[in-house]
Structures are given as C-alpha cells and as structure tokens.
Design a protein around this motif. Structure first.
Motif, PDB file in Angstrom:
ATOM      1  N   ARG A   6       0.799  -1.219   0.000  1.00 54.24           N
ATOM      2  CA  ARG A   6       0.000   0.000   0.000  1.00 54.24           C
ATOM      3  C   ARG A   6       0.834   1.271   0.000  1.00 54.24           C
ATOM      4  O   ARG A   6       0.597   2.189  -0.792  1.00 54.24           O
ATOM      5  N   LYS A   7       1.845   1.359   0.872  1.00 52.75           N
ATOM      6  CA  LYS A   7       2.608   2.604   0.996  1.00 52.75           C
ATOM      7  C   LYS A   7       3.360   2.939  -0.286  1.00 52.75           C
ATOM      8  O   LYS A   7       3.380   4.095  -0.720  1.00 52.75           O
ATOM      9  N   THR A   8       3.977   1.946  -0.884  1.00 53.29           N
ATOM     10  CA  THR A   8       4.719   2.192  -2.123  1.00 53.29           C
ATOM     11  C   THR A   8       3.769   2.514  -3.264  1.00 53.29           C
ATOM     12  O   THR A   8       4.069   3.359  -4.118  1.00 53.29           O
TER      13      THR A   8
ATOM     14  N   LEU B 201      -0.107   8.229   3.151  1.00 56.73           N
ATOM     15  CA  LEU B 201       0.954   7.238   3.333  1.00 56.73           C
ATOM     16  C   LEU B 201       1.113   6.838   4.806  1.00 56.73           C
ATOM     17  O   LEU B 201       1.730   5.836   5.126  1.00 56.73           O
TER      18      LEU B 201
END
Length: 274
Positions: free
Chosen positions: A206-208, A273
């Motif tokens: 998810r973050k990337t 993020l």
C-alpha cells in the motif's frame, strides 16, 4: 553554411501521421468525443457549486479524513485559488489531472502487477520506461497535437503517457517488496490468486503504491500546466497568456494557484501514506 541532416526522423514519421489522419480520422474523432464528454462531466461536477461552497466541501472532506491540520492547509490553498480570481481555471486543471491520473493508474497498475510476476516482461519494459522518463515533457505534445490538433484531448493523452512511468515503476517495486512468506501463507491457506492479490499483496504494498500515485499526480499536474501551450485551458493557459502578453500580474496569480494546487495534492496524498 548548414549541411543536410544525416538523420531525419521527421521524413519517416510525417508520412505515417498523414496516413493515420487520412485513414483513421473517424477513430480519432470518436476518441476525442469520448474524452471531451468525460472531461466535461468532471468539470461540471467541480463547478456545480459556487467557489465558496465547493471549497467548504473539500475542506470538510479533508477534515473528516485527515484532521484539522490538513484541513487548515487545504483552506489556505483554496483561498489562494479563489482570491486569485482563477477558480474556474483551477477546477479545469484539477479535472484534467483527475482524468489523466485515473487513466494512467488504470494502465500502469495491472501492467505493473504482471511485470512484477514476469521478470522477462519487466526487463523488456525497463528500457522503454528509461526512455520515457528521459524525454523532455513537451516532446510528448508533438505527436498528440499532430494527430488530434490543438485542445484538451492531446494535452490529456500526453499527460497520460507522461504519468504512466512513475506509477508503473513503483507498482513493480511495491509488489517485488511483498514478503514471499505472506504469499506462500495465502497459497497454503487455499486463497485464490485474486484473493491473494486483494487481501495480502495490495495491503502489504500500500505505501509504495500510494507513493507511486503521489508521483503520478504531481508529474501529471506539471504536464497539464505545460499543455497550456497547446490550448489545454486551465491554469496552464493563463501562464502562457501572461508570458505572451507580458502581464506580470496574471502570470504571478496563475503561478501561485498552480503552487496551491500542487501543495494540496501533494500533502493530501502524502498524508495517506501514514
């Protein structure tokens, strides 16, 4: 004394463009109509309410999802866009960015997932992505304008092409970084490929993925502003008008509005993020 060029790509490309314009004119018209219809609908939604009401709605949504600090920053950005007298142009720019990013993600995400699982495909895409990120942004406008003439359609298509590489690269990276143990655990528990993708891989990446979305949005905004040179409208057109007419006030107001939009989009997506 000038000499004849030894390499002239235009001699090869021009006949191909002429052939496309002659034999695929109906297809290009259909694409233009579809893009203009969707873009017009997005603009209508963004301009359906008065500027103050729309700004209040956006601030309220940001406050609900991200808290008072981001809501305050959003209010400042909305105030800059409103007080500059360029609210309509700002919403036109946001509409272009919204549609361009949506199309870019729709292309880059599935292709990135496939490339992360197929090393040969990733190796084949790498030089193309390197080339796409090396070419100056305004170069993408040339073939789009040659096929679709001036207006928002070539601006959108050039923006989509320019926004795909960062999202595609970071999608590949995101899925490559998912721990293999998690994927093996999903397979051992009897999860299907789709379930593994949606329940394990996407949450882990998810973050990337959000970072890729952030980069795609900011690069698309930069391209949309540059596309004011080819009649895309919005804030880019105001910047171009300020430069050509030497109107410092207009150029400064439109520049500040672009900065406000960029800060708003950057901070909102970065806050997601975590």
């Amino acid at each position: 004394m000038s000499s004849s060029p030894l390499l002239s790509p235009g001699d090869a490309v021009a006949p191909a463009i002429a052939w496309l314009n002659a034999h695929a004119h109906g297809l290009f018209q259909a694409i233009s109509f579809g893009i203009e219809t969707v873009l017009g609908a997005i603009e209508a939604c963004l301009l359906a309410l008065p500027a103050t009401a729309m700004a209040a709605l956006i601030i309220a949504l940001v406050f609900w999802r991200q808290g008072s600090r981001m809501a305050t920053l959003s209010a400042l950005c909305m105030a800059v866009a409103g007080l500059s007298g360029l609210w309509t142009e700002t919403m036109e720019t946001v509409a272009l960015v919204t549609l361009a990013v949506t199309i870019s993600v729709a292309i880059a995400f599935p292709l990135g997932v496939l490339a992360a699982r197929r090393p040969l495909l990733e190796a084949a895409l790498r030089p193309t992505l390197d080339l796409m990120q090396t070419v100056p942004p305004w170069v993408y406008l040339i073939p789009a304008v040659m096929i679709f003439s001036l207006g928002k359609v070539p601006a959108l298509l050039a923006t989509v092409i320019y926004g795909i590489p960062p999202m595609l690269r970071l999608t590949i990276l995101a899925f490559r970084q998912v721990p293999s143990e998690l994927v093996e655990l999903g397979a051992a528990s009897g999860a299907t490929t789709f379930q593994t993708l949606t329940k394990i891989e996407i949450p882990a990446a998810r973050k990337t993925l959000l970072l890729g979305l952030n980069q795609c949005i900011l690069l698309s905004l930069a391209m949309v502003v540059l596309a004011g040179l080819v009649g895309a409208g919005g804030l880019g057109a105001e910047v171009t008008r300020g430069l050509t007419r030497m109107e410092m006030g207009l150029g400064l107001r439109s520049g500040l509005s672009i900065v406000a939009v960029a800060i708003f989009l950057d901070r909102v997506t970065r806050r997601a993020l975590g």
